[in-house]
Enzyme design. Sequence first.
Site, PDB file in Angstrom:
ATOM      1  CB  CYS A   1      -0.927  -0.006   1.214  1.00  0.00           C
ATOM      2  SG  CYS A   1      -2.092   1.377   1.254  1.00  0.00           S
TER       3      CYS A   1
ATOM      4  CB  CYS B   1      -7.367  -1.531   5.709  1.00  0.00           C
ATOM      5  SG  CYS B   1      -6.719  -1.498   4.014  1.00  0.00           S
TER       6      CYS B   1
END
Length: 414
Positions: free
Chosen positions: A101, A203
């Site tokens: 990410c 997440c």
Amino acid sequence: MKVLAAMSGGVDSAVAAARVVDAGHEVVGVHMALSRNRNQFREGSRGCCSIEDAGDARRAADVLGIPYYVWDLSEKFEETVVADFLSEYAAGRTPNPCVRCNEHIKFEALLDKATALGFDAVATGHYAQVITSTRADGTELRELHRSPNTAKDQSYVLAVMGPDRLQRAMFPLGAFETKDEVRAEAAARGLSVSTKPDSYDICFVADGDTQGFLRERLGAKTGDIVDSDGTVLGEHEGSYTYTVGQRKGLKLGRPAADGKPRYVLDIQPVSNTVVVGPAEMLSVDRIVGDQSVWLADDVLAAHGVATPATASGADAPAAPSGPAPSAWIDAEVQVRAHGEPVAARVRSVPDAGGATGGMEVELVGATLRGVAAGQSLVVYLGTRVLGQSTVVSSSRSRPAEPVGHATAEPARSA
């Protein structure tokens, strides 16, 4: 400077944005919408980037008096971070989605878009430090260092960003030694996120069930669990739900002959086989990596690797004719976000394609346990980050008792 503040909706990014405003920069807040599910709420979710998070970020921006926007990066996130997560597990490796990410979203898509729009830098709430020094020729050198907040230090997941993007990154929380200090400052500024709980786990796996997420996306596929001699000990529903170093959740029908616990030693995706064995077989002292990213061209140049920043300098060493191994660098390596660093010798080597993207690591004195292909290996010199590489393989060349522990992450549910 014109600075884009990445605002996740948490206390860290809010205080980071506030500090950039206090420094006198022109600041714009941006929340990255990463979930394709626009109805995802934080209730039951242990990650970030929910609807509530976007609202919290907006309220923080209002308190700070800065413009605020939401950028939809969900397609990019799905195509890079989530797709990489699935393909790596399917191939028998153990990825770190936070590293990907930072690489593809926060310091590629976000930073590159910000630069295209005329911003000079991007500020985030990561716990890390950028220390600036001056080279002998007068040019500036920016170094990435650990945060003094050792419990929250995020230099490990930032190492993949590369030197060019480090030039345009700001980490305003670098001097904080505790999270309580950050929360106290947020409360003093009237930011409602001062008591907001931290997000944790992956997440995009809202309920924390990584195995369930993988099984849903990749499908169940029955296979054997065997020992190192090939004896079948049990059955699994998908080799991708296991990782090297795993002990829990094996569900073996028979105990080991010596009565000791067994661990996952290897994952063989082609045959859909999981190999298990005793703990001592997990210890390694040699690691090979690829896709290396270096953040210390001055150190590399001193060890025989020509870099763009040094190759043209009058005092730079002559570049070797074609890729060649560098001299060994005495450093420390870390193979999980909050693992213990271990003394090692590290050098840059040609990768499988012949480019200078490989890395060899020899541990000094200690061994590490359960190093899995796909993990991120970060090289440190003291607090300074020298570089990062993705583990390809690991082995043991000498007998030693493990004093380090590097169980693969992210942790699986049992």
